[in-house]
Design a protein around this motif. Structure first.
Motif, short mmCIF file in Angstrom:
data_model
loop_
_atom_site.label_atom_id
_atom_site.label_comp_id
_atom_site.label_asym_id
_atom_site.label_seq_id
_atom_site.Cartn_x
_atom_site.Cartn_y
_atom_site.Cartn_z
N LEU A 24 0.82 -1.22 0.00
CA LEU A 24 0.00 0.00 0.00
C LEU A 24 0.85 1.26 0.00
O LEU A 24 0.43 2.29 -0.54
CB LEU A 24 -0.95 0.00 1.20
CG LEU A 24 -2.13 -0.97 1.13
CD1 LEU A 24 -2.88 -1.00 2.46
CD2 LEU A 24 -3.09 -0.59 0.00
N VAL A 25 2.02 1.21 0.61
CA VAL A 25 2.89 2.39 0.63
C VAL A 25 3.97 2.32 -0.45
O VAL A 25 4.88 3.14 -0.49
CB VAL A 25 3.54 2.61 2.02
CG1 VAL A 25 2.47 2.88 3.06
CG2 VAL A 25 4.39 1.43 2.43
N LEU A 75 5.31 2.68 9.40
CA LEU A 75 5.18 3.03 7.99
C LEU A 75 4.23 4.22 7.80
O LEU A 75 4.48 5.10 6.98
CB LEU A 75 4.68 1.83 7.19
CG LEU A 75 5.62 0.62 7.13
CD1 LEU A 75 4.94 -0.53 6.39
CD2 LEU A 75 6.94 0.98 6.46
N ASP A 76 3.16 4.25 8.59
CA ASP A 76 2.22 5.36 8.50
C ASP A 76 2.87 6.68 8.93
O ASP A 76 2.63 7.73 8.32
CB ASP A 76 1.00 5.08 9.39
CG ASP A 76 -0.02 6.19 9.35
OD1 ASP A 76 -0.69 6.35 8.31
OD2 ASP A 76 -0.14 6.92 10.36
N LEU A 84 -2.75 4.65 6.16
CA LEU A 84 -2.83 3.40 6.91
C LEU A 84 -3.59 3.60 8.22
O LEU A 84 -4.22 2.67 8.72
CB LEU A 84 -1.44 2.85 7.18
CG LEU A 84 -0.59 2.53 5.94
CD1 LEU A 84 0.74 1.92 6.36
CD2 LEU A 84 -1.33 1.61 4.99
N LEU A 85 -3.50 4.81 8.78
CA LEU A 85 -4.37 5.23 9.87
C LEU A 85 -4.94 6.60 9.50
O LEU A 85 -4.28 7.39 8.81
CB LEU A 85 -3.62 5.33 11.20
CG LEU A 85 -3.38 4.01 11.93
CD1 LEU A 85 -2.05 3.40 11.50
CD2 LEU A 85 -3.42 4.19 13.43
N PRO A 86 -6.15 6.89 9.95
CA PRO A 86 -6.73 8.21 9.68
C PRO A 86 -5.92 9.32 10.34
O PRO A 86 -5.13 9.07 11.26
CB PRO A 86 -8.13 8.12 10.29
CG PRO A 86 -8.40 6.67 10.49
CD PRO A 86 -7.06 6.03 10.71
N THR A 87 -6.15 10.55 9.91
CA THR A 87 -5.42 11.67 10.50
C THR A 87 -6.10 12.21 11.75
O THR A 87 -5.45 12.84 12.58
CB THR A 87 -5.29 12.81 9.47
OG1 THR A 87 -6.60 13.18 9.01
CG2 THR A 87 -4.44 12.36 8.28
N ASP A 88 -7.41 11.97 11.91
CA ASP A 88 -8.11 12.50 13.08
C ASP A 88 -8.01 11.52 14.25
O ASP A 88 -7.92 10.30 14.08
CB ASP A 88 -9.59 12.76 12.75
CG ASP A 88 -10.33 11.48 12.40
OD1 ASP A 88 -11.20 11.05 13.19
OD2 ASP A 88 -10.04 10.90 11.33
N THR A 89 -8.04 12.06 15.45
CA THR A 89 -7.80 11.26 16.66
C THR A 89 -8.84 10.17 16.85
O THR A 89 -8.51 9.01 17.13
CB THR A 89 -7.78 12.18 17.89
OG1 THR A 89 -6.74 13.15 17.73
CG2 THR A 89 -7.51 11.38 19.16
N ARG A 175 -10.99 4.29 2.02
CA ARG A 175 -9.72 3.71 1.62
C ARG A 175 -9.28 2.71 2.68
O ARG A 175 -9.66 2.81 3.85
CB ARG A 175 -8.66 4.80 1.44
CG ARG A 175 -8.34 5.57 2.69
CD ARG A 175 -7.48 6.81 2.41
NE ARG A 175 -6.19 6.47 1.81
CZ ARG A 175 -5.30 7.38 1.43
NH1 ARG A 175 -5.57 8.68 1.55
NH2 ARG A 175 -4.15 7.00 0.91
N PRO A 176 -8.49 1.70 2.28
CA PRO A 176 -8.08 0.67 3.25
C PRO A 176 -7.15 1.24 4.30
O PRO A 176 -6.32 2.11 4.02
CB PRO A 176 -7.38 -0.37 2.39
CG PRO A 176 -6.99 0.33 1.14
CD PRO A 176 -8.01 1.40 0.93
N SER A 177 -7.30 0.76 5.51
CA SER A 177 -6.49 1.20 6.65
C SER A 177 -5.89 -0.03 7.33
O SER A 177 -6.04 -1.17 6.87
CB SER A 177 -7.36 1.97 7.64
OG SER A 177 -8.28 1.08 8.27
N MET A 178 -5.25 0.21 8.46
CA MET A 178 -4.67 -0.89 9.23
C MET A 178 -5.73 -1.92 9.60
O MET A 178 -5.43 -3.12 9.71
CB MET A 178 -3.98 -0.34 10.48
CG MET A 178 -3.27 -1.39 11.31
SD MET A 178 -2.14 -0.69 12.56
CE MET A 178 -3.33 0.02 13.72
N ALA A 179 -6.97 -1.50 9.79
CA ALA A 179 -8.03 -2.45 10.14
C ALA A 179 -8.27 -3.45 9.02
O ALA A 179 -8.43 -4.65 9.26
CB ALA A 179 -9.31 -1.70 10.48
N ASP A 180 -8.30 -2.97 7.78
CA ASP A 180 -8.47 -3.87 6.64
C ASP A 180 -7.26 -4.78 6.48
O ASP A 180 -7.38 -5.95 6.13
CB ASP A 180 -8.67 -3.05 5.36
CG ASP A 180 -9.82 -2.07 5.47
OD1 ASP A 180 -10.96 -2.47 5.23
OD2 ASP A 180 -9.55 -0.91 5.83
#
Length: 226
Positions: A24-25, A75-76, A84-89, A175-180
Motif C-alpha cells: 500500500l505504501v 510506515l504510517d 494506513l491510519l486516519p489523520t483524526d484522533t 480507503r483501506p487502513s490498518m483495520a483492513d
C-alpha cells in the motif's frame, strides 16, 4: 536489489499484514522465507533478528523491526499520506480498536504454537486432535469475527453511525487502513479452517473491495515464496 528485507512465513497472518502494508505504501522489498514448520524461527541466527522467535521481522531504514502493528504504524508515520491510519484522533482510535480486535484477541489464541499445544493436550487424553482444532477455530475465529462485524456499525465513540458506516467501502471510510490490513489475513485463516462467513455481509463486502487492490492481491499467501 531492495535494501528492505522481510523475514516472512507465507501463511503467517502477521507477515501477511506487513506484506499488504508495504504494498500500500509502494515500498519494494526482498523476501527471506522463514519456515516455521521446520523451526527456522528458533535458530540462533533468526533469534538475533527477533528474540521472540516470531515472524515477521522487517529490516528497513537501517533498523530491524518486529511486531506487525508496530511496523504498520511506523510506515504510517514515516511515509505520510498513505492513509494506513486516519489523520483524526477518533478515527485513529477506531481503526486501532478494529485492528486490535483481530491482532490481539483472535490471532494470539489461534496461532500455530497455541493450537499445536491444545492438540497435544487433547491427544494425550485420547481425544481427536483434528476435530478439536476445528471446534477451537470455529469458536474463536467465528466469535471474534461476529464481534468485529458488530464493531463495523459503530462509530469511534461507540455510538451507532447508521447507514453511512454500513455503506463505506472499507473498515473505516473510503480507503483501506490498518483495520483492513488485519481483517483480510484473518479471513484467509477462517476459510482455511472452514469457519463460515455467511453471517458477516459487511465483512464480505470489505473483502471484495480489498481483493480489487493490487497490494492485497499480491500479498496473498499463494503468491509468496516458501
Amino acid at each position: 536489489m531492495s535494501d528492505v528485507i522481510l523475514y516472512d512465513y507465507w501463511r503467517s497472518s502477521a507477515s501477511y499484514r506487513v506484506r499488504i502494508a508495504l504494498g500500500l505504501v509502494n515500498i519494494p522489498y526482498r523476501t527471506v522465507p522463514i519456515d516455521l514448520l521446520a523451526g527456522i524461527h528458533k535458530i540462533p541466527d533468526f533469534l538475533k533478528r527477533n528474540p521472540q522467535g516470531l515472524v515477521p521481522a522487517l529490516e528497513i531504514d537501517g533498523i530491524m523491526m518486529t511486531q506487525s502493528l508496530s511496523i504498520i504504524e511506523y510506515l504510517d508515520e514515516t511515509r505520510p499520506g498513505q492513509g494506513l491510519l486516519p489523520t483524526d484522533t477518533l478515527g485513529r482510535q477506531r481503526v486501532r480498536a478494529l485492528s486490535h480486535a483481530i491482532a490481539m484477541d483472535i490471532h494470539p489464541i489461534c496461532n500455530l504454537g497455541v493450537v499445536g499445544h491444545v492438540m497435544d493436550m487433547v491427544s494425550a487424553h485420547g481425544e481427536d486432535p483434528d476435530a478439536t482444532r476445528l471446534d477451537w477455530m470455529a469458536k474463536y475465529i467465528g466469535g471474534g469475527l461476529a464481534g468485529f462485524e458488530a464493531m463495523l456499525a459503530k462509530g469511534g465513540a461507540g455510538a451507532d453511525v447508521g447507514a453511512g458506516a454500513v455503506s463505506s467501502d472499507f473498515c473505516h471510510g473510503s480507503r483501506p487502513s490498518m483495520a483492513d490490513i488485519c481483517l483480510i489475513p484473518q479471513l484467509y485463516n477462517a476459510r482455511r479452517w472452514n469457519v463460515s462467513l455467511s453471517h458477516f455481509p459487511r465483512i464480505r463486502a470489505i473483502e471484495r473491495n480489498c481483493a480489487s487492490i493490487d497490494a492485497f492481491a499480491n500479498a496473498h499467501p499463494d503468491k509468496c515464496p516458501r
